[in-house]
Design a protein around this motif. Structure first.
Motif, PDB file in Angstrom:
ATOM      1  N   ARG A  57     127.007 -92.695 -18.742  1.00 45.66           N
ATOM      2  CA  ARG A  57     125.539 -92.650 -18.756  1.00 45.66           C
ATOM      3  C   ARG A  57     125.090 -91.357 -18.087  1.00 45.66           C
ATOM      4  N   GLY A  58     123.846 -90.998 -18.330  1.00 45.69           N
ATOM      5  CA  GLY A  58     123.313 -89.789 -17.725  1.00 45.69           C
ATOM      6  C   GLY A  58     123.764 -88.547 -18.466  1.00 45.69           C
ATOM      7  N   ARG A  59     123.499 -87.388 -17.863  1.00 48.20           N
ATOM      8  CA  ARG A  59     123.854 -86.155 -18.551  1.00 48.20           C
ATOM      9  C   ARG A  59     124.117 -85.018 -17.565  1.00 48.20           C
ATOM     10  N   VAL A  60     124.905 -84.068 -18.051  1.00 47.98           N
ATOM     11  CA  VAL A  60     125.204 -82.842 -17.320  1.00 47.98           C
ATOM     12  C   VAL A  60     124.675 -81.681 -18.155  1.00 47.98           C
ATOM     13  N   THR A  61     123.800 -80.881 -17.574  1.00 47.98           N
ATOM     14  CA  THR A  61     123.195 -79.765 -18.293  1.00 47.98           C
ATOM     15  C   THR A  61     123.585 -78.460 -17.620  1.00 47.98           C
ATOM     16  N   GLN A  62     124.145 -77.535 -18.401  1.00 47.60           N
ATOM     17  CA  GLN A  62     124.506 -76.219 -17.899  1.00 47.60           C
ATOM     18  C   GLN A  62     123.475 -75.188 -18.336  1.00 47.60           C
ATOM     19  N   ARG A  63     123.270 -74.157 -17.494  1.00 45.20           N
ATOM     20  CA  ARG A  63     122.458 -73.026 -17.919  1.00 45.20           C
ATOM     21  C   ARG A  63     123.090 -72.401 -19.162  1.00 45.20           C
ATOM     22  N   ALA A  64     122.285 -71.949 -20.065  1.00 48.80           N
ATOM     23  CA  ALA A  64     122.756 -71.554 -21.402  1.00 48.80           C
ATOM     24  C   ALA A  64     123.865 -70.506 -21.373  1.00 48.80           C
ATOM     25  N   ASP A  65     123.788 -69.538 -20.473  1.00 50.97           N
ATOM     26  CA  ASP A  65     124.758 -68.437 -20.474  1.00 50.97           C
ATOM     27  C   ASP A  65     125.872 -68.642 -19.444  1.00 50.97           C
ATOM     28  N   LEU A  66     126.027 -69.851 -18.943  1.00 51.14           N
ATOM     29  CA  LEU A  66     126.915 -70.096 -17.804  1.00 51.14           C
ATOM     30  C   LEU A  66     128.387 -69.827 -18.130  1.00 51.14           C
ATOM     31  N   ARG A  67     129.026 -69.004 -17.278  1.00 52.63           N
ATOM     32  CA  ARG A  67     130.474 -68.795 -17.348  1.00 52.63           C
ATOM     33  C   ARG A  67     131.110 -69.492 -16.145  1.00 52.63           C
ATOM     34  N   ILE A  68     132.150 -70.296 -16.408  1.00 58.96           N
ATOM     35  CA  ILE A  68     132.791 -71.083 -15.361  1.00 58.96           C
ATOM     36  C   ILE A  68     134.241 -70.634 -15.185  1.00 58.96           C
ATOM     37  N   GLY A  69     134.650 -70.453 -13.940  1.00 55.26           N
ATOM     38  CA  GLY A  69     136.051 -70.230 -13.594  1.00 55.26           C
ATOM     39  C   GLY A  69     136.569 -71.465 -12.874  1.00 55.26           C
ATOM     40  N   TYR A  70     137.801 -71.860 -13.190  1.00 58.87           N
ATOM     41  CA  TYR A  70     138.324 -73.130 -12.669  1.00 58.87           C
ATOM     42  C   TYR A  70     139.686 -72.917 -12.025  1.00 58.87           C
ATOM     43  N   VAL A  71     139.828 -73.343 -10.772  1.00 54.50           N
ATOM     44  CA  VAL A  71     141.113 -73.297 -10.079  1.00 54.50           C
ATOM     45  C   VAL A  71     141.589 -74.735  -9.926  1.00 54.50           C
ATOM     46  N   PRO A  72     142.645 -75.121 -10.638  1.00 53.60           N
ATOM     47  CA  PRO A  72     143.072 -76.522 -10.627  1.00 53.60           C
ATOM     48  C   PRO A  72     143.779 -76.909  -9.335  1.00 53.60           C
ATOM     49  N   GLN A  73     143.942 -78.208  -9.168  1.00 59.04           N
ATOM     50  CA  GLN A  73     144.626 -78.744  -7.997  1.00 59.04           C
ATOM     51  C   GLN A  73     146.082 -78.281  -7.974  1.00 59.04           C
ATOM     52  N   ARG A  74     146.692 -78.263  -9.110  1.00 55.52           N
ATOM     53  CA  ARG A  74     148.082 -77.789  -9.209  1.00 55.52           C
ATOM     54  C   ARG A  74     148.355 -77.333 -10.647  1.00 55.52           C
ATOM     55  N   LEU A  75     149.358 -76.471 -10.780  1.00 52.80           N
ATOM     56  CA  LEU A  75     149.778 -76.013 -12.099  1.00 52.80           C
ATOM     57  C   LEU A  75     151.294 -75.842 -12.051  1.00 52.80           C
ATOM     58  N   HIS A  76     151.986 -76.506 -12.957  1.00 57.83           N
ATOM     59  CA  HIS A  76     153.437 -76.447 -12.963  1.00 57.83           C
ATOM     60  C   HIS A  76     153.910 -75.404 -13.969  1.00 57.83           C
ATOM     61  N   ILE A  77     154.737 -74.488 -13.496  1.00 56.60           N
ATOM     62  CA  ILE A  77     155.328 -73.458 -14.350  1.00 56.60           C
ATOM     63  C   ILE A  77     156.844 -73.558 -14.215  1.00 56.60           C
ATOM     64  N   ASP A  78     157.529 -73.494 -15.326  1.00 58.62           N
ATOM     65  CA  ASP A  78     158.986 -73.550 -15.338  1.00 58.62           C
ATOM     66  C   ASP A  78     159.552 -72.399 -14.506  1.00 58.62           C
ATOM     67  N   ARG A  79     160.252 -72.748 -13.437  1.00 59.28           N
ATOM     68  CA  ARG A  79     160.778 -71.744 -12.517  1.00 59.28           C
ATOM     69  C   ARG A  79     161.850 -70.865 -13.159  1.00 59.28           C
ATOM     70  N   THR A  80     162.432 -71.318 -14.245  1.00 58.36           N
ATOM     71  CA  THR A  80     163.477 -70.521 -14.908  1.00 58.36           C
ATOM     72  C   THR A  80     162.890 -69.515 -15.899  1.00 58.36           C
ATOM     73  N   LEU A  81     161.584 -69.582 -16.113  1.00 52.17           N
ATOM     74  CA  LEU A  81     160.940 -68.710 -17.097  1.00 52.17           C
ATOM     75  C   LEU A  81     160.583 -67.371 -16.449  1.00 52.17           C
ATOM     76  N   PRO A  82     161.171 -66.274 -16.947  1.00 51.04           N
ATOM     77  CA  PRO A  82     160.824 -64.964 -16.370  1.00 51.04           C
ATOM     78  C   PRO A  82     159.421 -64.550 -16.813  1.00 51.04           C
ATOM     79  N   MET A  83     158.529 -64.431 -15.860  1.00 48.47           N
ATOM     80  CA  MET A  83     157.156 -64.056 -16.182  1.00 48.47           C
ATOM     81  C   MET A  83     156.530 -63.372 -14.977  1.00 48.47           C
ATOM     82  N   THR A  84     156.012 -62.183 -15.179  1.00 47.80           N
ATOM     83  CA  THR A  84     155.326 -61.499 -14.090  1.00 47.80           C
ATOM     84  C   THR A  84     153.917 -62.060 -13.937  1.00 47.80           C
ATOM     85  N   VAL A  85     153.321 -61.786 -12.789  1.00 47.88           N
ATOM     86  CA  VAL A  85     151.941 -62.207 -12.540  1.00 47.88           C
ATOM     87  C   VAL A  85     151.008 -61.590 -13.578  1.00 47.88           C
ATOM     88  N   ALA A  86     151.200 -60.309 -13.880  1.00 42.72           N
ATOM     89  CA  ALA A  86     150.338 -59.646 -14.868  1.00 42.72           C
ATOM     90  C   ALA A  86     150.438 -60.324 -16.226  1.00 42.72           C
TER      91      ALA A  86
END
Length: 256
Positions: A57-86
């Motif tokens: 019920r109810g509603r969530v309204t965003q400003r029309a031009d809103l850009r959102i950045g999201y930092v999650p609680q956790r993110l799992h990445i395969d430690r065996t996968l070679p990948m630089t930060v870049a």
């Protein structure tokens, strides 16, 4: 104009209602912290803002031009996968090297572009996730318990970096955390949630509210005062370390 307006929001999963009749707004430029016990609906509220959860019920309204950045609680990445930060920051769409460098600098880790993701410490990993959220130059930065698993100095340093991000970019910050002693001192406004909005206001107002104390006890008020005091000082001298010891003691009491 508000970045986000939430009106009479209720969220249910099957027969279980996790949020009921929540109404609030997120305004430009502020740092807002949502606190509440486990199961209080904090993450569901954030997920409703990004559109990952549909309101019952109810509603969530965003400003029309809103850009959102999201930092999650956790993110799992395969430690065996070679990948630089870049390379990680270029996924899924290619980003110019200077944009990556700027985002890493804003996150407080300007020298990590060539580092392997698998070799990062917990604190560095969270800073890289922050950089990823900042690449799109968000108006609103959402943090879902982004320092979970970090030690107390690491958490404090992360939230101080968030204050710098707000100061340097002007973005609004909405964050969830269980670390009341740290995040409340960094906030303009605190919303105490327990299935509904129990109370909201400045950190001092919320920390002294009966509804807040019923959930968390009164120990946090002492930690808040100590942290605010320390926040304006260097920790390089004995006096500062004494206060930091007291700060940790207060946190232990509050957590109990």
């Amino acid at each position: 104009m508000s970045l986000v307006s939430i009106e009479n929001l209720s969220i249910s999963y099957g027969a279980k209602t996790v949020l009921s009749k929540v109404t609030l707004t997120i305004e430009p430029g502020e740092i807002v912290t949502i606190v509440g016990p486990n199961g209080s609906g904090k993450t569901s509220l954030l997920r409703s803002i990004i559109g990952a959860v549909k309101p019952s019920r109810g509603r969530v309204t965003q400003r029309a031009d809103l850009r959102i950045g999201y930092v999650p609680q956790r993110l799992h990445i395969d430690r065996t996968l070679p990948m630089t930060v870049a390379r990680f920051l270029r996924l899924p769409t290619r980003v110019a090297p200077e944009v990556i460098d700027d985002a890493l600098a804003q996150a407080g880790v300007p020298d990590l572009a060539a580092a392997q993701m698998s070799q990062l410490s917990g604190g560095q990993f969270q800073r890289v996730l922050l950089a990823r959220a900042l690449i799109g130059k968000p108006h609103l930065l959402l943090l879902d318990e982004a320092t979970q698993g970090l030690d107390q100095p690491g958490s404090a340093a992360f939230y101080q970096q968030i204050e710098k991000v707000r100061r340097n970019t002007g973005c609004t910050v909405l964050m969830i955390s269980h670390e009341l002693h740290v995040v409340m001192s960094a906030s303009d406004r605190v919303i105490c949630l327990n299935g509904h909005v129990c109370c909201e206001g400045t950190p001092e107002v919320v920390a002294s509210a009966p509804e807040y104390r019923a959930l968390f006890g009164s120990g946090t008020m002492g930690a808040l005062a100590l942290y605010r005091h320390d926040h304006d000082h260097s920790h390089d001298h004995d006096h500062g370390h004494d206060h930091d010891h007291d700060h940790q003691h207060e946190h232990t009491e509050a957590a109990e």
